[in-house]
Design a protein around this motif. Structure first.
Motif, PDB file in Angstrom:
ATOM      1  N   ALA A 174       0.836  -1.203   0.000  1.00 58.86           N
ATOM      2  CA  ALA A 174       0.000   0.000   0.000  1.00 58.86           C
ATOM      3  C   ALA A 174       0.870   1.252   0.000  1.00 58.86           C
ATOM      4  CB  ALA A 174      -0.927   0.002   1.209  1.00 58.86           C
ATOM      5  N   GLY A 175       2.005   1.185   0.684  1.00 58.86           N
ATOM      6  CA  GLY A 175       2.927   2.319   0.698  1.00 58.86           C
ATOM      7  C   GLY A 175       3.484   2.620  -0.678  1.00 58.86           C
ATOM      8  N   PHE A 176       3.824   1.567  -1.431  1.00 58.40           N
ATOM      9  CA  PHE A 176       4.337   1.773  -2.789  1.00 58.40           C
ATOM     10  C   PHE A 176       3.257   2.345  -3.712  1.00 58.40           C
ATOM     11  CE2 PHE A 176       7.208  -1.757  -1.350  1.00 58.40           C
ATOM     12  CZ  PHE A 176       8.368  -0.992  -1.315  1.00 58.40           C
ATOM     13  N   ILE A 177       2.015   1.869  -3.526  1.00 59.67           N
ATOM     14  CA  ILE A 177       0.904   2.389  -4.336  1.00 59.67           C
ATOM     15  C   ILE A 177       0.682   3.868  -4.018  1.00 59.67           C
ATOM     16  CG2 ILE A 177      -1.597   2.255  -4.713  1.00 59.67           C
ATOM     17  CD1 ILE A 177      -1.310  -0.809  -4.167  1.00 59.67           C
ATOM     18  N   SER A 178       0.675   4.198  -2.730  1.00 61.64           N
ATOM     19  CA  SER A 178       0.500   5.589  -2.328  1.00 61.64           C
ATOM     20  C   SER A 178       1.608   6.462  -2.910  1.00 61.64           C
ATOM     21  CB  SER A 178       0.502   5.694  -0.797  1.00 61.64           C
ATOM     22  OG  SER A 178       0.306   7.027  -0.389  1.00 61.64           O
ATOM     23  N   PRO A 228      -7.377  10.300  -5.193  1.00 60.28           N
ATOM     24  CA  PRO A 228      -7.730   9.861  -3.834  1.00 60.28           C
ATOM     25  C   PRO A 228      -7.128   8.515  -3.435  1.00 60.28           C
ATOM     26  CG  PRO A 228      -9.678  10.561  -5.069  1.00 60.28           C
ATOM     27  CD  PRO A 228      -8.560  10.446  -6.036  1.00 60.28           C
ATOM     28  N   ILE A 229      -6.671   7.735  -4.409  1.00 61.92           N
ATOM     29  CA  ILE A 229      -6.109   6.419  -4.095  1.00 61.92           C
ATOM     30  C   ILE A 229      -4.855   6.555  -3.241  1.00 61.92           C
ATOM     31  CG2 ILE A 229      -5.079   4.336  -5.117  1.00 61.92           C
ATOM     32  CD1 ILE A 229      -7.002   4.718  -7.482  1.00 61.92           C
ATOM     33  N   ALA A 230      -4.138   7.673  -3.377  1.00 66.30           N
ATOM     34  CA  ALA A 230      -2.934   7.886  -2.562  1.00 66.30           C
ATOM     35  C   ALA A 230      -3.280   7.858  -1.074  1.00 66.30           C
ATOM     36  CB  ALA A 230      -2.280   9.214  -2.934  1.00 66.30           C
ATOM     37  N   GLN A 231      -4.371   8.522  -0.701  1.00 64.34           N
ATOM     38  CA  GLN A 231      -4.770   8.546   0.712  1.00 64.34           C
ATOM     39  C   GLN A 231      -5.334   7.206   1.165  1.00 64.34           C
ATOM     40  OE1 GLN A 231      -5.435  11.048  -1.456  1.00 64.34           O
ATOM     41  NE2 GLN A 231      -4.088  12.569  -0.549  1.00 64.34           N
ATOM     42  N   GLY A 258      -3.587   2.086   4.556  1.00 65.94           N
ATOM     43  CA  GLY A 258      -2.999   0.753   4.707  1.00 65.94           C
ATOM     44  C   GLY A 258      -1.575   0.815   5.217  1.00 65.94           C
ATOM     45  N   LEU A 259      -0.794   1.791   4.735  1.00 62.92           N
ATOM     46  CA  LEU A 259       0.591   1.942   5.188  1.00 62.92           C
ATOM     47  C   LEU A 259       0.645   2.262   6.677  1.00 62.92           C
ATOM     48  CD1 LEU A 259       3.657   2.211   4.571  1.00 62.92           C
ATOM     49  CD2 LEU A 259       3.213   4.640   4.088  1.00 62.92           C
ATOM     50  N   ALA A 315       9.294   9.151   1.063  1.00 58.07           N
ATOM     51  CA  ALA A 315       9.228   8.659   2.437  1.00 58.07           C
ATOM     52  C   ALA A 315       8.299   7.451   2.557  1.00 58.07           C
ATOM     53  CB  ALA A 315       8.756   9.781   3.366  1.00 58.07           C
ATOM     54  N   ALA A 316       7.151   7.489   1.879  1.00 58.09           N
ATOM     55  CA  ALA A 316       6.209   6.362   1.926  1.00 58.09           C
ATOM     56  C   ALA A 316       6.842   5.110   1.336  1.00 58.09           C
ATOM     57  CB  ALA A 316       4.921   6.711   1.188  1.00 58.09           C
ATOM     58  N   ALA A 317       7.555   5.270   0.216  1.00 52.99           N
ATOM     59  CA  ALA A 317       8.232   4.123  -0.389  1.00 52.99           C
ATOM     60  C   ALA A 317       9.326   3.587   0.523  1.00 52.99           C
ATOM     61  CB  ALA A 317       8.815   4.525  -1.742  1.00 52.99           C
ATOM     62  N   PHE A 318      10.050   4.477   1.184  1.00 56.79           N
ATOM     63  CA  PHE A 318      11.109   4.091   2.118  1.00 56.79           C
ATOM     64  C   PHE A 318      10.516   3.307   3.283  1.00 56.79           C
ATOM     65  CE2 PHE A 318      15.579   5.586   2.866  1.00 56.79           C
ATOM     66  CZ  PHE A 318      15.847   4.750   3.940  1.00 56.79           C
TER      67      PHE A 318
END
Length: 196
Positions: free
Chosen positions: A4-8, A34-37, A42-43, A164-167
């Motif tokens: 979910a973090g990678f998708i965001s 909105p899919i990012a949020q 999930g992240l 940061a989300a991907a990390f």
């Protein structure tokens, strides 16, 4: 939930590229925003589950506020992407000056407060890389206060939050199996002690 973090992160980059004019606004980019949020929810839940044993009430309260605000930001993104572009600027101004403006501000402030509390809890109680925590927190500031900062700062905030989300997602992937293995060892120890 790490995925979910990678998708965001991917959608945040799309949003930044759209705002910068690198890619054109289209029904796809408007519906994807909105899919990012949604993915970020999930992240945050995944991160909390990974550190919850050590993190305590500070992380729990930060996670609850973050998830609540991210759910609100889904609505904000729908309004910004699927409503405001199709109405006149004068109507947008009227809407922003009424209850909608208050709601947008409250959701943004909740997002900032939840992020700061949750990231503080991760800083104090977990092995999450400090650089990711700092980048996530710093990048959230221009997003939460988007009406205060210039557009370029908002775009940089979106890119920073994506990185940061991907990390954080990559850190989760590296640490989930280790945690599960450690739990298995812990669970197996009493049995071996009993046998001897």
């Amino acid at each position: 939930m790490a995925f979910a973090g990678f998708i965001s992160a991917a959608i945040l980059l799309v949003n930044a590229a759209k705002r910068a004019g690198i890619i054109p606004t289209s029904p796809f980019t408007q519906l994807a925003a909105p899919i990012a949020q949604i993915a970020a929810i999930g992240l945050v839940i995944g991160m909390y589950l990974l550190v919850s044993r050590k993190a305590g009430t500070l992380a729990a309260s930060g996670a609850v506020i973050s998830v609540t605000s991210l759910a609100g930001l889904v609505g904000v993104e729908f309004v910004l992407n699927l409503v405001f572009p199709y109405i006149g600027q004068d109507v947008v101004s009227v809407l922003r000056s009424g209850p909608l403006g208050i709601a947008l501000t409250v959701v943004s402030m909740l997002f900032l407060v939840g992020t700061v509390i949750f990231m503080l809890a991760l800083w104090v109680t977990s092995s999450v890389p400090k650089s990711a925590i700092v980048l996530y927190t710093a990048s959230s500031l221009p997003i939460a206060l988007r009406t205060v900062f210039p557009e370029i700062v908002l775009q940089l905030g979106l890119v920073g939050l994506a990185v940061a989300a991907a990390f954080l997602a990559a850190w989760m992937l590296r640490n989930v199996p280790r945690t599960a293995a450690a739990d298995g060892v812990t669970a197996a120890q009493p049995a071996s002690v009993t046998a001897t």
